[in-house]
Design an enzyme around this catalytic site. Structure first.
Site, short mmCIF file in Angstrom:
data_model
loop_
_atom_site.label_atom_id
_atom_site.label_comp_id
_atom_site.label_asym_id
_atom_site.label_seq_id
_atom_site.Cartn_x
_atom_site.Cartn_y
_atom_site.Cartn_z
N GLY A 151 -6.19 2.80 -2.50
CA GLY A 151 -7.57 2.86 -2.75
C GLY A 151 -8.20 1.90 -3.74
N ASP A 152 -7.36 1.01 -4.53
CA ASP A 152 -7.81 0.56 -5.72
C ASP A 152 -6.79 -0.95 -5.56
OD1 ASP A 152 -9.61 -0.78 -7.51
OD2 ASP A 152 -8.72 0.86 -9.15
N LEU A 153 -6.42 -1.62 -4.62
CA LEU A 153 -5.54 -2.71 -4.84
C LEU A 153 -6.31 -3.97 -5.03
CD1 LEU A 153 -3.38 -2.04 -1.57
CD2 LEU A 153 -2.66 -1.87 -4.10
#
Length: 373
Positions: free
Chosen positions: A225-227
């Site tokens: 969800g937050d690469l």
């Protein structure tokens, strides 16, 4: 609704503000480690410290992570996230390992004196990962492809992850889940009037009409969800040509893990790889090619990719503006994306979906034909 509590808004209002001395005391009290060095690390809504501690085999490096007060109310969720990180580490991914607290759990709940009040925070100790953020190195097609492949492999591997409270990851109202772009509307006042707000309102309107109605056609999975370009670490490797070459050496920050869709993960990766690029629209095809080498997208998923990337730009830009109102002292870190993000979003909308997709899909096809660089 998730059984572990709802994520109804940003967590920046509950961000910890411990001193280095408080962090040092926590390290010894909760993990039994005396620190030889403690220094703060940049963070969004949690607080992190880089720690050096003497161990029997020599000095070791850790990250002391203090979760914000809002997230600390859902210890089940943090346990699931921490166990998922450990699962990926055992599967060969370059994720941190967790050093248990004295009580044996992955985290300790502590009360912290914040001056005017006392707040409870969950505290964890993670091994420090080597490398430099992607944001600090020249990024070429080879690394973009590997980042796309990594994103797909990570989500695919998490299909095998099990936990008795896995339902905690069904964070229906989580503002950072890519399905929830319409939930940005209450925060638009942070932008003030003007063209930026008009762009976001346009994306939300299109998202509601063209993405929300099709969500049931996307394949579900657990997303990191937050690469983003600060959560992926790299280190030099042997170049295939004369250009600098890097390989991924670390994956950070699993706090935004939730049930999402495969196409969400690739859209998020594309958006963040655009931030520092001299050819922002061009990066998407390389990331997509890497992702589809593991998880080919369906026609419905491909058809939503443009608006999903635009939607992630909006999430990042709107919530950064909102968080800056709450924590102006952290503005430099919070506004990293905004430095180029508004320009990239404007460019994407000006080019239009058809032109951007043609660039992405043509590049992705070139990998299959052996014409890629």
């Amino acid at each position: 609704m998730t059984s572990c509590g709802a994520d109804r808004g940003p967590r920046a209002s509950a961000k910890p503000a411990l001193s280095a001395a408080q962090a040092r005391a926590l390290l010894e009290a909760e993990f039994g480690l005396p620190a030889s060095q403690v220094r703060p690390l940049p963070s969004y809504d949690d607080q992190n410290f880089h720690v050096r501690a003497p161990l029997a085999g020599g000095p070791a490096e850790f990250v002391l992570k203090i979760s914000n007060a809002e997230a600390s109310r859902t210890p089940e969720l943090i346990d699931v996230q921490s166990r998922a990180v450990a699962f990926l580490h055992q599967a060969g991914f370059p994720t941190a390992s967790v050093r248990p607290a004295r009580g044996g759990g992955v985290a300790a709940l502590v009360s912290v004196d914040c001056g005017s009040r006392t707040q409870s925070h969950l505290v964890r100790l993670l091994t420090f990962l080597p490398g430099r953020p992607v944001a600090e190195v020249p990024v070429g097609p080879r690394l973009l492809y590997e980042i796309g492949r990594l994103a797909a492999t990570l989500d695919k591997t998490l299909e095998e992850f099990h936990h008795p409270q896995l339902s905690c990851l069904r964070r229906e109202d989580f503002i950072w889940n890519l399905r929830n772009v319409p939930l940005l509307e209450p925060y638009l006042d942070a932008l003030g009037p003007g063209p930026n707000r008009e762009m976001v309102e346009r994306v939300i309107r299109l998202f509601k009409n063209e993405v929300t109605a099709k969500l049931s056609h996307f394949r579900e999975c657990i997303n990191h969800g937050d690469l983003n370009d600060h959560n992926i670490l790299v280190e030099p490797c042997e170049p295939a040509s004369g250009d600098p070459a890097f390989r991924v050496s670390g994956i950070l920050d699993f706090e935004d893990m939730s049930y999402g869709c495969y196409v969400f993960e690739v859209a998020i990766a594309i958006m963040y790889m655009m931030i520092e690029s001299r050819d922002p629209v061009g990066v998407g095809g390389h990331v997509l090619a890497g992702f589809e080498s593991v998880v080919p997208l369906t026609p419905a998923e491909r058809g939503a990719l443009f608006l999903l990337v635009c939607g992630r730009f909006c999430q990042s830009l709107v919530m950064a503006a909102h968080s800056c109102r709450l924590h102006p002292e952290n503005a430099e870190y919070l506004m990293i994306t905004a430095k180029t993000g508004w320009r990239h979003l404007q460019r994407m909308l000006a080019l239009g979906r058809a032109a951007v997709e043609e660039t992405w899909f043509r590049t992705a096809r070139s990998y299959g034909s052996g014409d890629s660089v």
